[in-house]
Design an enzyme around this catalytic site. Structure first.
Site, PDB file in Angstrom:
ATOM      1  CG  LEU A  30      26.181  34.126  12.958  1.00 42.61           C
ATOM      2  CD1 LEU A  30      26.150  33.767  11.473  1.00 42.61           C
ATOM      3  CD2 LEU A  30      24.773  34.047  13.545  1.00 42.61           C
ATOM      4  CB  ALA A  80      26.087  28.035  33.842  1.00 42.31           C
ATOM      5  CE1 TYR A  83      20.989  39.479  21.880  1.00 44.12           C
ATOM      6  CE2 TYR A  83      22.008  39.858  19.744  1.00 44.12           C
ATOM      7  CZ  TYR A  83      22.035  39.272  20.996  1.00 44.12           C
ATOM      8  OH  TYR A  83      23.110  38.496  21.373  1.00 44.12           O
TER       9      TYR A  83
END
Ligand code: NDP
Ligand code: 8X3
Length: 259
Positions: free
Chosen positions: A190, A14, A158
Site C-alpha cells: 500500500l 509522472a 487488477y
C-alpha cells in the site's frame, strides 16, 4: 554531482504519486528526466518545480500509454529535440478501476486496466527498448505490485494485470540477456497516492479506507527503491524488490491501530 548525471530517464505516470516522486528523485541524482502522462498541466507544474529547485531542464511528454501511435509520435518529437537516447525507462503509469467481483465486473474498467497496465508497458517498451539494444545500455524499471504476487478478494483483473507485469519483467530479462540492459520490477504494497481515489472514482471516503489506522508507504519510499536499483554497478541487476509498509505483511494482512 549526482550518480545519474546527464542520463536520460523516461518516467511514465509522472503527473502523480510514485511516478512524480520517481521523476523528482532521478532528477535530484542528475538525470535528464522526461516526465510522461496525460495531464499536461500537472507535468508542466512538475517541470517548473524541478527547474526552480535544481536549475535543470525537464521534458514533459503529454501522452496516453494506451495509444501506441500517439507514443510513436512522441518518440519522434524526442528524437528531433535530442532527448531520445533513453537510458532509464520507468514503466509506472497504471491504475486500478473498481473492486467488484468478476461476476459483476464492468467491461470498461477491465479494458482500462488491461490497456494501461499491460499494453501500456508493451507499447512504451517496444518503442524505447530498441534504442537501448542499439546502444548496448539501458535499464527498464517496471512498477508491479504485491497484487501481482497475491490475489485478494475482488482484486481479480487488477491483480491479473500486475501478475502480467511480473511475467513481462521476467520475459524482458530473458529476451534482453546479453545486451547489457537491466530489468527491475519494484513491487510495492500500500502506497498513499491518488491510486485509491482513481480506483473508487474519486469517492474520498472509500478511497481513505485502505490506509485507515495503518502507516502506508509514501511515493518517495518507492522512488528511493527505484533510485537504488538504477544506481547499482552496471554488472548488478536487481531483478525484483518487494517493498511493503511495516504494517502490512501480505495483500490482506494489515495491522490497523483501530482494530
Ligand atoms: P496515481 O494515481 O497517483 O498515479 C498514476 C499515474 O499513472 C498518473 O500519473 C497518471 O497520469 C498515470 N496514468 C494513468 N493512466 C495513464 C495513461 N493511459 N497514460 C499515461 N499515464 C497514465 O497512482 P500511483 O502513483 O500509486 O500508481 C503508479 C503505479 O504504481 C501504478 O502502476 C500502480 O498500479 C502501482 N502501484 C500502486 C500502489 C499503491 O498502493 N498506490 C501499490 C503498488 C503498485 P494521468 O492521469 O495524468 O495520465
Ligand atoms: C496497489 C496495492 O493492495 O491496492 O497495487 O493492490 S493494492
Amino acid at each position: 554531482m549526482g550518480q545519474l548525471d546527464g542520463k536520460i530517464a523516461l518516467v511514465t505516470g509522472a503527473s502523480s504519486g510514485i511516478g512524480r516522486a520517481t521523476a523528482r528523485a532521478l532528477a535530484r541524482e542528475g538525470a535528464r528526466v522526461i516526465a510522461a502522462a496525460r495531464r499536461q498541466d500537472r507535468l508542466e507544474e512538475l517541470c517548473r518545480e524541478l527547474a526552480a529547485e535544481l536549475d535543470i531542464e525537464v521534458g514533459a511528454l503529454t501522452v496516453d500509454v494506451r495509444d501506441h501511435s500517439d507514443f510513436e509520435d512522441s518518440i519522434e518529437r524526442l528524437r528531433e529535440s535530442g532527448w531520445d537516447r533513453v537510458v532509464i525507462l520507468v514503466n509506472n503509469a497504471g491504475l486500478a478501476a473498481g473492486l467488484e467481483p468478476i461476476q459483476e465486473g464492468v467491461l470498461d474498467k477491465w479494458n482500462r486496466m488491461i490497456d494501461t497496465n499491460v499494453k501500456g508497458i508493451l507499447h512504451v517498451s517496444r518503442l524505447v527498448v530498441p534504442g537501448m539494444v542499439e546502444r548496448g545500455e539501458g535499464h527498464v524499471v517496471n512498477i508491479g505490485s504485491i497484487a501481482g504476487r497475491e490475489i485478494y478478494p475482488n482484486g481479480n483483473v487488477y491483480c491479473a494485470t500486475k501478475a502480467a507485469v511480473r511475467a513481462l519483467n521476467k520475459a524482458l530479462r530473458i529476451d534482453l540477456c546479453g545486451r547489457g540492459i537491466r530489468v527491475t520490477s519494484v513491487d510495492p504494497g500500500l502506497v498513499e497516492t491518488e491510486f485509491s481515489l482513481v480506483r473508487f472514482d474519486h469517492d474520498q471516503q472509500l478511497a481513505a479506507r485502505p490506509y485507515a489506522g495503518m502507516t502506508p508507504l509514501g511515493p518517495g519510499d518507492v522512488a528511493d527503491a527505484v533510485v537504488w536499483a538504477v544506481t547499482r554497478p552496471p554488472h548488478v541487476n536487481v531483478e525484483e524488490i518487494l517493498l511493503m509498509p511495516t504494517d502490512q505483511a501480505s495483500a490482506e494482512h494489515i495491522h490497523r491501530k483501530s482494530e
